[in-house]
Write an enzyme that holds these catalytic residues in place. Structure first.
Site, PDB file in Angstrom:
ATOM      1  CD  GLU A  35      -2.811   1.017   2.351  1.00 34.91           C
ATOM      2  OE1 GLU A  35      -2.732   0.274   3.294  1.00 34.91           O
ATOM      3  OE2 GLU A  35      -3.653   2.107   2.568  1.00 34.91           O
ATOM      4  NE  ARG A 261       3.599  -7.664  10.414  1.00 29.57           N
ATOM      5  CZ  ARG A 261       3.235  -6.891   9.542  1.00 29.57           C
ATOM      6  NH1 ARG A 261       2.108  -7.477   8.932  1.00 29.57           N
ATOM      7  NH2 ARG A 261       3.462  -5.698   9.354  1.00 29.57           N
ATOM      8  CE  LYS A 271       3.016   0.101   4.637  1.00 31.88           C
ATOM      9  NZ  LYS A 271       2.435  -0.095   3.330  1.00 31.88           N
TER      10      LYS A 271
HETATM   11  P1  ATP Z   1       2.613  -2.131   7.889  1.00 30.56           P
HETATM   12  O1  ATP Z   1       1.865  -2.967   9.003  1.00 30.56           O
HETATM   13  O2  ATP Z   1       3.899  -2.052   8.132  1.00 30.56           O
HETATM   14  O3  ATP Z   1       1.842  -0.983   7.589  1.00 30.56           O
HETATM   15  P2  ATP Z   1       1.285  -3.729   5.799  1.00 30.56           P
HETATM   16  O4  ATP Z   1       1.116  -5.190   5.661  1.00 30.56           O
HETATM   17  O5  ATP Z   1       0.233  -3.101   6.083  1.00 30.56           O
HETATM   18  O6  ATP Z   1       2.454  -3.419   6.860  1.00 30.56           O
HETATM   19  P3  ATP Z   1       1.628  -3.392   2.916  1.00 30.56           P
HETATM   20  O7  ATP Z   1       2.090  -2.355   2.284  1.00 30.56           O
HETATM   21  O8  ATP Z   1       0.324  -3.790   2.877  1.00 30.56           O
HETATM   22  O9  ATP Z   1       2.107  -3.087   4.612  1.00 30.56           O
HETATM   23  O10 ATP Z   1       2.475  -4.758   2.946  1.00 30.56           O
HETATM   24  C1  ATP Z   1       2.774  -5.256   1.661  1.00 30.56           C
HETATM   25  C2  ATP Z   1       3.216  -6.561   1.616  1.00 30.56           C
HETATM   26  O11 ATP Z   1       4.282  -6.704   2.452  1.00 30.56           O
HETATM   27  C3  ATP Z   1       2.196  -7.456   2.427  1.00 30.56           C
HETATM   28  O12 ATP Z   1       2.076  -8.802   1.571  1.00 30.56           O
HETATM   29  C4  ATP Z   1       2.576  -7.851   3.634  1.00 30.56           C
HETATM   30  O13 ATP Z   1       2.082  -8.808   4.194  1.00 30.56           O
HETATM   31  C5  ATP Z   1       4.157  -7.576   3.636  1.00 30.56           C
HETATM   32  N1  ATP Z   1       4.769  -7.087   4.776  1.00 30.56           N
HETATM   33  C6  ATP Z   1       4.353  -6.106   5.499  1.00 30.56           C
HETATM   34  N2  ATP Z   1       5.002  -6.051   6.494  1.00 30.56           N
HETATM   35  C7  ATP Z   1       5.909  -7.355   6.477  1.00 30.56           C
HETATM   36  C8  ATP Z   1       6.763  -7.955   7.516  1.00 30.56           C
HETATM   37  N3  ATP Z   1       7.118  -7.370   8.653  1.00 30.56           N
HETATM   38  N4  ATP Z   1       7.227  -9.035   7.424  1.00 30.56           N
HETATM   39  C9  ATP Z   1       7.061  -9.713   6.381  1.00 30.56           C
HETATM   40  N5  ATP Z   1       6.056  -9.286   5.277  1.00 30.56           N
HETATM   41  C10 ATP Z   1       5.603  -8.165   5.599  1.00 30.56           C
HETATM   42 MG    MG Z   2      -1.619  -3.139   4.706  1.00 30.36          MG
END
Ligand code: ATP
Ligand code: MG
Length: 555
Positions: A35, A261, A271
């Site tokens: 995102e 994660r 984020k």
């Molecule tokens: P955050 O909680 O940091 O906002 P998010 O999952 O909302 O993370 P996205 O931009 O939606 O952030 O993530 C893109 C991809 O990266 C998704 O498939 C998510 O599952 C993966 N991802 C995000 N954070 C991690 C992490 N700490 N470890 C492994 N994969 C991750």
């Molecule tokens: Mg997300």
């Protein structure tokens, strides 16, 4: 072959192997779906390496898809930084970057299809009422009074929503699934909401936006994704993912698999929290070298290879755990130990005056660039009557354990002569500013001839030719291993995470950039040039120390 041997294996790759063997798929398609509401962090690198790595190893393809259904929080700056970071890590997405917003027309049509099938309805309940009626994990939810609205009315209400006739929060489109489902996400989830917001890709075309759960599975299906890999918090949502795909007319059936994660000690990987660190100026922007962002790690001196190697070492499982910072540091240390040329820098200088060295004379000495790799060659370094040494490398008195310079004792200046300290000069506060010494002219590249043993070796920089430089030394950003568990995580910020030193480096180093931009400054650690450098003053970031100092923490 070495290449296949070094391939990682994990439960997802085993599933893919099975799907290929059974003929379920003959080509693998994955996607990385960030995102664009912040910069990527090291957790995203895990997902990137998994998705793009699978595409590479199985000669498949991986899409980069911006999951951009939340226009209020997204920004084109984030889109650009994400593209840059993925490429910098060494990966190439298939074709153009994609956007969920590319599919808004199709998504809208699928929503209409669900309404026509009696599987979605427009709900005018207030948000709090909807929340209350959803029930709890122990109690089933209650059906909304709008649940049985007829198809014609739902179609016309959804059309009005789409035309902008309703305010935000006034109504939403919900899937009609099961208010008693043990999975909360299946209790008639909202799939479209009213949002009067400008979108970075679609402008002002829409005032209804699809929700993530509805968007993601359909986007996967439209792109023909075979294995949709996400993190464990989406485990329950898989039911909704499958429900949507089953109930719309689309040919492709992507499958979702979840992995754990990455959590890293002494930092935060969410984020929301990273945004807060930036917005409240706890750090100097997204690329602050203390940040766990890809941009921060890059500026800190991490190489793409070291991050990819880290992702390989941590592996992919379904187990939640906390990875030690020393794992990450070991990867960059291994890389730089092999690849970074050596040089000398003095971070906290005092002067050494060699009284028996001819005034005005300069010499050019030769130093190897790498102790174990002759192919890295040698360089010339200046030597003259005055040199800088590290303040901590001199003591007026010390026991035998101190293998550096002590008054009336000898030490070797790295790549140069043996010197003996004779007397000191101090400032008003009593700090030593200058050490006067004599040198043994017979000790260049050899031990003293009379059998004197000189054990210690210290680094130095020639005062006549040295270049003034700034050094930025970083420590962990937080004082506790799991800041996210604190009531207020910013209270756990380490106030001493950045230390700035003004010192000296060998002449000519910073002129080599970008050919060489990372060095091991002997005995001080690995450093890289920061882009705050100016023509007359280079700035160096310490990427990592020479040894693991994390092991000591918490003792
Ligand atoms: P955050 O909680 O940091 O906002 P998010 O999952 O909302 O993370 P996205 O931009 O939606 O952030 O993530 C893109 C991809 O990266 C998704 O498939 C998510 O599952 C993966 N991802 C995000 N954070 C991690 C992490 N700490 N470890 C492994 N994969 C991750
Ligand atoms: Mg997300």
């Amino acid at each position: 072959m070495a290449e296949t041997e070094s391939r990682p294996t994990n439960f997802i790759r085993q599933i893919i192997d099975k799907d290929l063997a059974s003929g379920l798929h003959n080509a693998i398609k994955t996607r990385f779906p960030p995102e664009p509401n912040g910069f990527l962090h090291i957790g995203h690198a895990k997902s990137i390496c998994l998705n793009f790595g699978i595409a590479q190893d199985y000669t498949g393809t991986c899409n980069l898809r911006f999951d951009d259904t939340n226009p209020a929080k997204e920004d084109i700056t984030f889109v650009n930084s994400i593209k840059e970071d993925v490429q910098w890590l060494g990966f190439t997405w298939d074709g153009e970057a994609r956007y969920s917003s590319n599919y808004f027309d199709q998504l809208h049509a699928y929503a209409v299809e669900l309404i026509e099938k009696g599987l979605a309805y427009v709900d005018f309940s207030a948000q709090e009422v909807m929340r209350e009626m959803r029930g709890t994990l122990k109690e089933p939810g209650q059906n909304s009074p709008y649940r049985d609205t007829d198809v014609e009315t739902n179609l016309s209400e959804f059309a009005k929503m789409t035309a902008g006739e309703y305010k935000e929060g006034e109504c939403s489109l919900r899937a009609k699934i099961d208010m008693a489902s043990p999975f909360m996400c299946m209790r008639d989830p909202v799939i479209y909401r009213v949002k009067h917001a400008h979108h970075h890709q679609t402008g002002d075309k829409w005032c209804v936006y699809p929700m993530y759960d509805f968007t993601h599975c359909i986007s996967d299906a439209i792109e023909g994704i075979t294995h949709s890999l996400c993190t464990l918090e989406f485990q329950d949502n898989r039911r909704l993912y499958d429900w949507v795909i089953e109930n719309i007319s689309i040919d492709c059936t992507p499958r979702q698999y979840e992995f754990s994660r990455l959590n890293l000690e002494y930092t935060v990987l969410s984020k929301r929290r990273l945004i807060q660190l930036v917005e409240e100026n706890h750090v100097n922007g997204w690329d602050d070298p203390r940040m766990p962002t890809i941009a921060g790690l890059r500026r800190r001196g991490y190489t793409p290879g070291s991050i990819v190697e880290f992702c390989k070492r941590i592996g992919v499982t379904k187990m939640d755990n906390m990875v030690e910072m020393s794992m990450l540091e070991a990867c960059i240390r291994d890389d730089l130990n092999t690849n970074a040329p050596r040089a000398m820098a003095v971070l906290d200088p005092i002067k050494l005056v060699i009284e028996n060295y001819e005034e005005g004379k300069t010499e050019t000495l030769v130093a190897p660039n790498h102790p174990n790799d002759e192919s890295m060659g040698t360089r010339n370094i200046g030597f003259s009557r005055e040199v800088y040494i590290e303040a901590e490398d001199f003591r007026e008195s010390a026991n035998k354990k101190f293998k550096r310079l002590v008054l009336d004792k000898e030490v070797r200046l790295r790549n140069a002569y043996v010197v003996k300290a004779n007397r000191v000069e101090k400032d008003e506060a009593g700090n030593v500013t200058t050490v006067y010494c004599t040198f043994d002219s017979e000790t260049l590249g050899k031990d003293p001839t009379d059998g004197r043993k000189v054990k210690g070796v210290i680094h130095w920089v020639d005062a006549a030719t040295a270049q003034a430089a700034e050094f930025r030394l970083y420590d962990r950003l937080f004082n506790v291993p799991n800041p996210a568990a604190e009531e207020n995580f910013t209270d756990a910020i380490n106030p001493e995470s950045l230390e700035i030193k003004q010192g000296w480096v060998e002449a000519g180093l910073a002129n080599n950039v970008p050919e060489v931009s990372a060095w091991q400054f002997e005995r001080m650690g690995y450093f890289c040039v920061d882009n705050d450098s100016t023509d007359h003053k280079p700035v160096f970031n310490r990427t990592v120390g020479l040894r693991d100092t994390w092991a000591k923490i918490g003792e």
